[in-house]
Design a protein around this motif. Sequence first.
Motif, PDB file in Angstrom:
ATOM      1  N   SER A  43     -32.171 -73.283  38.234  1.00 50.18           N
ATOM      2  CA  SER A  43     -33.576 -72.923  38.168  1.00 50.18           C
ATOM      3  C   SER A  43     -34.448 -73.905  38.927  1.00 50.18           C
ATOM      4  O   SER A  43     -35.656 -73.741  38.978  1.00 50.18           O
ATOM      5  N   SER A  44     -33.869 -74.955  39.517  1.00 48.92           N
ATOM      6  CA  SER A  44     -34.690 -75.890  40.283  1.00 48.92           C
ATOM      7  C   SER A  44     -35.199 -75.171  41.536  1.00 48.92           C
ATOM      8  O   SER A  44     -34.493 -74.370  42.139  1.00 48.92           O
ATOM      9  N   PRO A  45     -36.487 -75.421  41.911  1.00 44.70           N
ATOM     10  CA  PRO A  45     -37.172 -74.529  42.860  1.00 44.70           C
ATOM     11  C   PRO A  45     -36.501 -74.362  44.224  1.00 44.70           C
ATOM     12  O   PRO A  45     -36.435 -73.231  44.720  1.00 44.70           O
ATOM     13  N   VAL A  46     -36.025 -75.448  44.842  1.00 41.60           N
ATOM     14  CA  VAL A  46     -35.463 -75.261  46.187  1.00 41.60           C
ATOM     15  C   VAL A  46     -34.223 -74.373  46.121  1.00 41.60           C
ATOM     16  O   VAL A  46     -34.017 -73.496  46.953  1.00 41.60           O
ATOM     17  N   VAL A  47     -33.433 -74.575  45.069  1.00 39.81           N
ATOM     18  CA  VAL A  47     -32.245 -73.745  44.881  1.00 39.81           C
ATOM     19  C   VAL A  47     -32.655 -72.293  44.640  1.00 39.81           C
ATOM     20  O   VAL A  47     -32.102 -71.364  45.229  1.00 39.81           O
ATOM     21  N   ALA A  48     -33.665 -72.118  43.786  1.00 42.50           N
ATOM     22  CA  ALA A  48     -34.088 -70.758  43.445  1.00 42.50           C
ATOM     23  C   ALA A  48     -34.699 -70.054  44.646  1.00 42.50           C
ATOM     24  O   ALA A  48     -34.368 -68.899  44.938  1.00 42.50           O
ATOM     25  N   VAL A  49     -35.589 -70.754  45.358  1.00 35.64           N
ATOM     26  CA  VAL A  49     -36.237 -70.131  46.519  1.00 35.64           C
ATOM     27  C   VAL A  49     -35.181 -69.847  47.594  1.00 35.64           C
ATOM     28  O   VAL A  49     -35.167 -68.784  48.207  1.00 35.64           O
ATOM     29  N   GLY A  50     -34.265 -70.787  47.794  1.00 27.75           N
ATOM     30  CA  GLY A  50     -33.193 -70.588  48.766  1.00 27.75           C
ATOM     31  C   GLY A  50     -32.347 -69.389  48.400  1.00 27.75           C
ATOM     32  O   GLY A  50     -32.043 -68.541  49.243  1.00 27.75           O
ATOM     33  N   GLY A  51     -31.990 -69.301  47.126  1.00 32.32           N
ATOM     34  CA  GLY A  51     -31.172 -68.188  46.656  1.00 32.32           C
ATOM     35  C   GLY A  51     -31.886 -66.862  46.838  1.00 32.32           C
ATOM     36  O   GLY A  51     -31.317 -65.882  47.309  1.00 32.32           O
ATOM     37  N   ALA A  52     -33.181 -66.869  46.476  1.00 31.66           N
ATOM     38  CA  ALA A  52     -33.957 -65.635  46.608  1.00 31.66           C
ATOM     39  C   ALA A  52     -34.069 -65.252  48.082  1.00 31.66           C
ATOM     40  O   ALA A  52     -34.023 -64.075  48.431  1.00 31.66           O
ATOM     41  N   ALA A  53     -34.198 -66.276  48.947  1.00 25.52           N
ATOM     42  CA  ALA A  53     -34.273 -66.000  50.382  1.00 25.52           C
ATOM     43  C   ALA A  53     -32.964 -65.387  50.860  1.00 25.52           C
ATOM     44  O   ALA A  53     -32.960 -64.423  51.620  1.00 25.52           O
ATOM     45  N   GLY A 111     -46.058 -73.005  42.766  1.00 25.74           N
ATOM     46  CA  GLY A 111     -45.241 -72.952  41.559  1.00 25.74           C
ATOM     47  C   GLY A 111     -44.937 -71.525  41.173  1.00 25.74           C
ATOM     48  O   GLY A 111     -43.824 -71.198  40.736  1.00 25.74           O
ATOM     49  N   VAL A 112     -45.920 -70.654  41.363  1.00 31.28           N
ATOM     50  CA  VAL A 112     -45.717 -69.243  41.004  1.00 31.28           C
ATOM     51  C   VAL A 112     -44.629 -68.636  41.898  1.00 31.28           C
ATOM     52  O   VAL A 112     -43.754 -67.918  41.423  1.00 31.28           O
ATOM     53  N   VAL A 113     -44.665 -68.990  43.193  1.00 32.55           N
ATOM     54  CA  VAL A 113     -43.623 -68.489  44.105  1.00 32.55           C
ATOM     55  C   VAL A 113     -42.246 -68.955  43.626  1.00 32.55           C
ATOM     56  O   VAL A 113     -41.303 -68.164  43.511  1.00 32.55           O
ATOM     57  N   GLY A 114     -42.149 -70.249  43.315  1.00 32.77           N
ATOM     58  CA  GLY A 114     -40.874 -70.793  42.833  1.00 32.77           C
ATOM     59  C   GLY A 114     -40.424 -70.118  41.554  1.00 32.77           C
ATOM     60  O   GLY A 114     -39.246 -69.775  41.379  1.00 32.77           O
ATOM     61  N   ALA A 115     -41.387 -69.896  40.659  1.00 32.03           N
ATOM     62  CA  ALA A 115     -41.064 -69.290  39.360  1.00 32.03           C
ATOM     63  C   ALA A 115     -40.568 -67.856  39.545  1.00 32.03           C
ATOM     64  O   ALA A 115     -39.579 -67.439  38.940  1.00 32.03           O
ATOM     65  N   LEU A 116     -41.264 -67.109  40.419  1.00 31.81           N
ATOM     66  CA  LEU A 116     -40.840 -65.721  40.667  1.00 31.81           C
ATOM     67  C   LEU A 116     -39.456 -65.698  41.291  1.00 31.81           C
ATOM     68  O   LEU A 116     -38.600 -64.893  40.911  1.00 31.81           O
ATOM     69  N   ALA A 117     -39.228 -66.619  42.242  1.00 34.22           N
ATOM     70  CA  ALA A 117     -37.911 -66.679  42.890  1.00 34.22           C
ATOM     71  C   ALA A 117     -36.834 -66.946  41.847  1.00 34.22           C
ATOM     72  O   ALA A 117     -35.790 -66.286  41.825  1.00 34.22           O
ATOM     73  N   ALA A 118     -37.097 -67.902  40.966  1.00 36.32           N
ATOM     74  CA  ALA A 118     -36.076 -68.281  39.983  1.00 36.32           C
ATOM     75  C   ALA A 118     -35.762 -67.142  39.026  1.00 36.32           C
ATOM     76  O   ALA A 118     -34.604 -66.891  38.694  1.00 36.32           O
ATOM     77  N   SER A 124     -30.368 -64.975  36.944  1.00 36.92           N
ATOM     78  CA  SER A 124     -31.401 -65.509  36.056  1.00 36.92           C
ATOM     79  C   SER A 124     -31.125 -65.106  34.617  1.00 36.92           C
ATOM     80  O   SER A 124     -30.775 -63.968  34.326  1.00 36.92           O
ATOM     81  N   THR A 125     -31.289 -66.074  33.715  1.00 26.98           N
ATOM     82  CA  THR A 125     -31.026 -65.775  32.308  1.00 26.98           C
ATOM     83  C   THR A 125     -32.325 -65.537  31.556  1.00 26.98           C
ATOM     84  O   THR A 125     -32.320 -65.426  30.348  1.00 26.98           O
ATOM     85  N   GLY A 126     -33.450 -65.497  32.245  1.00 30.63           N
ATOM     86  CA  GLY A 126     -34.688 -65.156  31.580  1.00 30.63           C
ATOM     87  C   GLY A 126     -35.867 -65.985  32.033  1.00 30.63           C
ATOM     88  O   GLY A 126     -35.798 -66.722  33.024  1.00 30.63           O
ATOM     89  N   ALA A 127     -36.980 -65.844  31.284  1.00 28.75           N
ATOM     90  CA  ALA A 127     -38.252 -66.449  31.675  1.00 28.75           C
ATOM     91  C   ALA A 127     -38.165 -67.968  31.746  1.00 28.75           C
ATOM     92  O   ALA A 127     -38.931 -68.602  32.473  1.00 28.75           O
ATOM     93  N   ALA A 128     -37.254 -68.574  31.008  1.00 33.49           N
ATOM     94  CA  ALA A 128     -37.136 -70.036  31.009  1.00 33.49           C
ATOM     95  C   ALA A 128     -36.880 -70.560  32.418  1.00 33.49           C
ATOM     96  O   ALA A 128     -37.253 -71.687  32.741  1.00 33.49           O
ATOM     97  N   ASP A 129     -36.282 -69.737  33.288  1.00 40.77           N
ATOM     98  CA  ASP A 129     -36.015 -70.161  34.661  1.00 40.77           C
ATOM     99  C   ASP A 129     -37.301 -70.452  35.438  1.00 40.77           C
ATOM    100  O   ASP A 129     -37.269 -71.116  36.469  1.00 40.77           O
ATOM    101  N   ALA A 130     -38.429 -69.932  34.947  1.00 43.21           N
ATOM    102  CA  ALA A 130     -39.708 -70.165  35.624  1.00 43.21           C
ATOM    103  C   ALA A 130     -40.256 -71.554  35.314  1.00 43.21           C
ATOM    104  O   ALA A 130     -41.087 -72.082  36.056  1.00 43.21           O
ATOM    105  N   PRO A 132     -39.216 -74.855  35.372  1.00 44.93           N
ATOM    106  CA  PRO A 132     -39.212 -76.009  36.272  1.00 44.93           C
ATOM    107  C   PRO A 132     -40.295 -75.922  37.343  1.00 44.93           C
ATOM    108  O   PRO A 132     -41.039 -76.884  37.558  1.00 44.93           O
ATOM    109  N   SER A 133     -40.424 -74.764  37.998  1.00 48.01           N
ATOM    110  CA  SER A 133     -41.431 -74.615  39.045  1.00 48.01           C
ATOM    111  C   SER A 133     -42.829 -74.760  38.475  1.00 48.01           C
ATOM    112  O   SER A 133     -43.687 -75.430  39.056  1.00 48.01           O
ATOM    113  N   LEU A 134     -43.075 -74.119  37.332  1.00 45.74           N
ATOM    114  CA  LEU A 134     -44.428 -74.130  36.774  1.00 45.74           C
ATOM    115  C   LEU A 134     -44.821 -75.534  36.315  1.00 45.74           C
ATOM    116  O   LEU A 134     -45.874 -76.040  36.691  1.00 45.74           O
ATOM    117  N   VAL A 135     -43.974 -76.159  35.536  1.00 47.27           N
ATOM    118  CA  VAL A 135     -44.297 -77.507  35.044  1.00 47.27           C
ATOM    119  C   VAL A 135     -44.453 -78.468  36.233  1.00 47.27           C
ATOM    120  O   VAL A 135     -45.409 -79.241  36.310  1.00 47.27           O
TER     121      VAL A 135
END
Length: 561
Positions: A43-53, A111-118, A124-130, A132-135
């Motif tokens: 759920s860390s943002p670079v991983v999540a954004v990369g994965g989503a990309a 952060g919202v972009v990262g959260a949506l990507a995650a 994804s196992t749920g909203a908790a993945d958002a 890291p990006s948000l905080v």
Amino acid sequence: MQAMTRSWNVWIRVCLAALSGLLAGYAALAVAELVSAAVRPQSSPVVAVGGAAIDRTPPAVKDWAIRHFGTNDKLVLQLGILAVLALFAMLLGVVALRYRRTGAAGVVLFGVVGALAATSRPDSTGAADALPSLVGTVVAAGLLFWLIGRLRTHRPSPAAVSGPAAAQPAPTGADVPAGGDETASHRVEGTASDGWDRRGFVVAATAAAAASTGAGWLGLSLNGSSAQSAVASRSKVVLPRPASPAAALPKGTELRIPGISPFFTPNADFYRVDTALVVPKVDATTWRLTIHGKGVSRPRTVTFEDLIHGRAGELIERDVTLACVSNEVGGPYVGNARWIGVRLTDLLREVGVVPPSKGGPADQLVARSVDGMTIGSPVEDVMDGRDAMLAVGMNGQPLPFEHGFPVRMLVPGLFGYVSACKWIEDIELTTFDAYDSYWVKRSWARRGPIKTESRIDTPKPFARPRQGTVMVAGVAWAQHRGIDRVEIRVDDGPWQPADLAAQDTTDTWRQWSFPWNVTTSGSHTLTVRATDRTGTVQTEKRTPTIPDGASGWHSVVVTVQ
Ligand SMILES: Nc1nc2c(c(=O)[nH]1)N[C@H]1C(S)=C(S)[C@@H](COP(=O)(O)O)O[C@H]1N2
Ligand SMILES: [Mo]
């Protein structure tokens, strides 16, 4: 002179604002890394954004990336994301110098972009993945707001201020730095003309950098240690002796020719193709595989222990050559290994699966991995007697993490994207009508039998061999059909038979060689083609890798001295 000093001052502040943006971005990533340790490393943002990309990359671009960066494609992607992030962070810092709240809000938008990507990742196992990006970005927004506060001129006397701050709207309450006394002391300390808080900025920036580094380091090491149980579980695996060992290699299977692909590809050299930015580290002791779905009368969950010891009497060892549908003609994404595993047909039969040809309701087996990959194979192929398996060993080792530890699927004869699910955790029986797997959703073919192919390994393109006998050699493969013939053509000459090495099994590639007697110097084109045991000659027709694998003949141009 004074005007020059002033514009110099403005320039410094703009640079420091950009630096503030960078620091805020750094803090966002560091804090996110720390929070991701509490959620999941993925759920860390670079991983999540990369994965989503990766999920959204058009197949042609993905193919291009694999071709040009090979297994480094993921590193390039991550560096690209970091570079874009750094640019935007600096831009937001500069914007914040004039519009402090807008800048801070911009950070949160990231952060919202990262959260949506995650949360949009297939694993994804749920909203908790958002989280890291948000905080991370809320902390970063606060930091940017604070740092920029140190940079702002506190006494906007129209005469003294030029540049961005001159057109600044009248400061509102929130935009005025806290503490009138502080402001007064800065005025004394700084020059009367710029009046920004130099010492305050340096202290704040240093503190922010140090705190971020601490948080990031802690996050990385926590995420690292969560992988340690998996590493420990792998080092404890002792593969039992297979009940059905692979037959000894026929004599003459492996040619000793410099430059030819070794018959068995060492694990460290085996090609790797997957969508995982972080290689999943699965603990074998807690790993489970569930088999369920259409026509499964006795759904079952098995453990790693069940597979390697409970079914030790059924372990098979087989040589199988795996190939990727993204492999270009002459490309590197094909490898051969000796695998150990449990025959998949047996397991399926036990839970009640009947192949479609015998009236079973399910024609597609969908394997799902811990990272959300879905790979759909024809049930008919899996159960037709070939050595489809749940593999646990590769060339005498437990599977390397990169190749699917603890368990992956393999179906001889099918491209990896429709057969070779790594880090498998679920098998669902369904139909091709009812479900499209990951790659099929991205316009690859539903079915992917491996095409009859051959490759010249040596000489390399643009080699400069001497006149005389030049050893041309390589590999040919047509898994589950077998190779019958390999031919070489020099320039526009006739096809000439190559010498075939012994065939191990029809599921493996076959080496070949051709002693080429060349007495004319200059440029020559060598071309290879194979014929499989069904009599099908490798087609000359060039097709791209999409949708069901590249075809065409491999040629190499050399200059004879
Ligand atoms: N979980 C998972 N399994 C996967 C993939 C993937 O992206 N994720 N890629 C598939 C593809 S396209 C191929 S060609 C093979 C490659 O296996 P290797 O990396 O061990 O060579 O794995 C298959 N299994
Ligand atoms: Mo693949």
